[in-house]
Design an enzyme around this catalytic site. Structure first.
Site, short mmCIF file in Angstrom:
data_model
loop_
_atom_site.label_atom_id
_atom_site.label_comp_id
_atom_site.label_asym_id
_atom_site.label_seq_id
_atom_site.Cartn_x
_atom_site.Cartn_y
_atom_site.Cartn_z
N ARG A 115 -5.00 4.03 -12.81
CA ARG A 115 -6.36 4.56 -13.00
C ARG A 115 -6.59 5.71 -12.02
O ARG A 115 -5.71 6.05 -11.21
CB ARG A 115 -7.40 3.45 -12.78
CG ARG A 115 -7.49 3.03 -11.33
CD ARG A 115 -8.52 1.94 -11.09
NE ARG A 115 -8.83 1.82 -9.67
CZ ARG A 115 -9.52 0.84 -9.12
NH1 ARG A 115 -9.96 -0.14 -9.88
NH2 ARG A 115 -9.77 0.82 -7.83
N ASP A 122 2.25 0.55 -10.62
CA ASP A 122 0.99 0.03 -10.06
C ASP A 122 1.06 -1.49 -10.03
O ASP A 122 1.90 -2.10 -10.71
CB ASP A 122 -0.20 0.51 -10.93
CG ASP A 122 -1.51 0.59 -10.16
OD1 ASP A 122 -1.99 -0.47 -9.71
OD2 ASP A 122 -2.05 1.70 -10.01
N TYR A 133 -8.48 3.29 7.37
CA TYR A 133 -8.08 4.25 6.34
C TYR A 133 -7.68 5.59 6.97
O TYR A 133 -6.66 6.18 6.62
CB TYR A 133 -9.25 4.42 5.37
CG TYR A 133 -9.01 5.32 4.19
CD1 TYR A 133 -8.32 4.86 3.06
CD2 TYR A 133 -9.49 6.63 4.16
CE1 TYR A 133 -8.13 5.67 1.95
CE2 TYR A 133 -9.30 7.45 3.06
CZ TYR A 133 -8.61 6.96 1.96
OH TYR A 133 -8.42 7.78 0.86
N LYS A 150 -4.02 7.58 6.82
CA LYS A 150 -3.83 8.88 6.17
C LYS A 150 -3.30 9.93 7.15
O LYS A 150 -2.52 10.81 6.75
CB LYS A 150 -5.15 9.32 5.52
CG LYS A 150 -5.59 8.43 4.35
CD LYS A 150 -4.57 8.39 3.22
CE LYS A 150 -5.07 7.71 1.97
NZ LYS A 150 -4.10 7.69 0.88
N1 LIG Z 1 -11.55 7.76 -3.96
C1 LIG Z 1 -11.76 8.73 -3.10
O1 LIG Z 1 -12.91 9.13 -2.81
C2 LIG Z 1 -10.57 9.41 -2.45
C3 LIG Z 1 -10.80 10.48 -1.56
C4 LIG Z 1 -9.69 11.10 -0.96
C5 LIG Z 1 -8.41 10.63 -1.22
N2 LIG Z 1 -8.21 9.60 -2.08
C6 LIG Z 1 -6.85 9.14 -2.31
O2 LIG Z 1 -6.52 9.35 -3.67
C7 LIG Z 1 -5.51 8.39 -4.04
C8 LIG Z 1 -5.89 7.72 -5.34
O3 LIG Z 1 -7.06 6.93 -5.14
P1 LIG Z 1 -8.21 6.81 -6.24
O4 LIG Z 1 -9.37 7.56 -5.75
O5 LIG Z 1 -7.67 7.09 -7.58
O6 LIG Z 1 -8.56 5.25 -6.08
P2 LIG Z 1 -8.24 4.01 -7.04
O7 LIG Z 1 -8.64 2.81 -6.26
O8 LIG Z 1 -8.87 4.22 -8.35
O9 LIG Z 1 -6.67 4.07 -7.25
C9 LIG Z 1 -5.75 3.49 -6.38
C10 LIG Z 1 -4.65 2.88 -7.22
O10 LIG Z 1 -3.67 2.35 -6.31
C11 LIG Z 1 -3.27 1.08 -6.82
N3 LIG Z 1 -2.75 0.24 -5.74
C12 LIG Z 1 -3.44 -0.33 -4.72
N4 LIG Z 1 -2.62 -1.08 -3.96
C13 LIG Z 1 -1.37 -0.97 -4.53
C14 LIG Z 1 -0.10 -1.52 -4.20
N5 LIG Z 1 0.06 -2.35 -3.15
N6 LIG Z 1 0.95 -1.19 -4.96
C15 LIG Z 1 0.79 -0.36 -6.04
N7 LIG Z 1 -0.39 0.17 -6.40
C16 LIG Z 1 -1.46 -0.14 -5.65
C17 LIG Z 1 -4.53 0.49 -7.43
O11 LIG Z 1 -4.24 -0.57 -8.32
C18 LIG Z 1 -5.14 1.72 -8.11
O12 LIG Z 1 -4.68 1.88 -9.43
C19 LIG Z 1 -5.37 7.44 -2.86
O13 LIG Z 1 -4.27 7.81 -2.09
C20 LIG Z 1 -6.66 7.66 -2.10
O14 LIG Z 1 -6.53 7.32 -0.73
C21 LIG Z 1 -9.27 8.99 -2.70
#
Ligand SMILES: NC(=O)c1ccc[n+]([C@@H]2O[C@H](COP(=O)([O-])OP(=O)(O)OC[C@H]3O[C@@H](n4cnc5c(N)ncnc54)[C@H](O)[C@@H]3O)[C@@H](O)[C@H]2O)c1
Length: 260
Positions: free
Chosen positions: A16, A37, A152, A156
């Site tokens: 997702r 995932d 977090y 990062k």
């Molecule tokens: N959401 C935000 O505001 C934001 C901001 C900056 C950076 N990010 C980064 O973007 C990236 C994607 O995050 P997102 O926003 O789509 O969030 P999200 O929570 O929708 O997606 C994270 C995905 O990682 C998977 N995941 C979690 N633990 C796991 C594991 N142990 N093994 C395999 N998969 C695992 C989850 O099932 C999920 O599908 C991440 O690295 C996040 O840190 C997100």
């Protein structure tokens, strides 16, 4: 035009959110994409939408045996791994004193140890091929700090160090390692804290508005930067970070100064 024709890519956390958009962008560029995932149902749903160039593979990024399985399966089926996007991550929002040590460790395990294990797992096949591109999805919180996000933020920042050390180590084998640092993503990541956050929505709005380009960052712009780093268009780019943050880390903005 950027193309990944005939290439094989792994995108973690692709069930997702940002990972699913990255997967679609790499598919559109011609790659065969393995979406990995822990969310099997959502992952299967995502690859069904992506079509025959995508397939799902269960992967817990913290589990080294899972990584070995994944790499063996891809090498058996396709004989190559050109790209790894370490996108999977978890979030914890909480003050220093309210964050249990186990929670801190769990965040490092997924967000930093996961990409370390992934890099380690694909290094062999990529070295044998003499080419490869690894991209970590970090965050703006890997470039600056944010209060109540110590676990977090630490995870990062660590990713950027991992990318630099491994870029130096693997560069002579034709493998590049870079990091993107987005300032937005899937809002669902914050779901466990939505209720508490409604109390100070205006503060989060102000945080987003005080950027060179106000507002959130479209997920597609994150995927576009990843596509660039995975492709030969960035053939001599390694060990860097690309902020995708609307200029949030460019400096400070004082609205009144623009009227002088
Ligand atoms: N959401 C935000 O505001 C934001 C901001 C900056 C950076 N990010 C980064 O973007 C990236 C994607 O995050 P997102 O926003 O789509 O969030 P999200 O929570 O929708 O997606 C994270 C995905 O990682 C998977 N995941 C979690 N633990 C796991 C594991 N142990 N093994 C395999 N998969 C695992 C989850 O099932 C999920 O599908 C991440 O690295 C996040 O840190 C997100």
């Amino acid at each position: 035009m950027i193309t990944l024709e005939d290439q094989v890519a792994i995108v973690t956390g692709a069930a997702r959110g940002v990972g699913a958009t990255i997967a679609r962008t790499l598919v559109d560029a011609g790659a065969m994409v393995v979406c990995a995932d822990i969310r099997d149902d959502a992952g299967e749903g995502t690859v069904a939408e992506l079509g025959p160039q995508a397939r799902f593979h269960h992967l817990d990024v913290t589990d080294e045996a899972n990584w070995t399985n994944l790499v063996q399966a891809i090498m058996a089926d396709y004989g190559r791994i050109d790209v790894l996007v370490n996108n999977a991550a978890i979030l914890h929002v909480g003050t220093l004193e309210s964050t249990p040590a186990d929670t801190f460790r769990a965040v490092q395990d997924v967000n930093t140890t996961g990409p370390f294990l992934g890099t380690k797992a694909v290094a062999g096949p990529m070295k044998d091929a003499g080419r490869g591109s690894i991209v970590h999805v970090a965050s703006i919180d890997g470039l600056v700090g944010l209060n109540a996000l110590s676990a977090y933020t630490a995870s990062k920042w660590a990713l950027r160090g991992l990318a630099r050390a491994t870029a130096l180590e693997l560069g002579r084998s034709g493998i590049r390692v870079n990091t993107v640092c987005p300032a937005s993503g899937n809002a669902t990541m914050f779901a466990p804290w939505f209720e508490q956050m409604t109390e100070f929505l205006q503060q989060t709005e102000d945080y987003l508005e005080n950027r060179a380009i106000p507002g959130g960052v479209p997920i597609q712009s994150i995927a576009n930067a990843v596509l660039y780093l995975t492709s030969d268009a960035s053939s001599h780019v390694t060990g860097i970070d690309i902020p995708i943050d609307g200029g949030a880390t460019a400096g400070h903005f004082i609205p009144g100064f623009n009227t002088i």
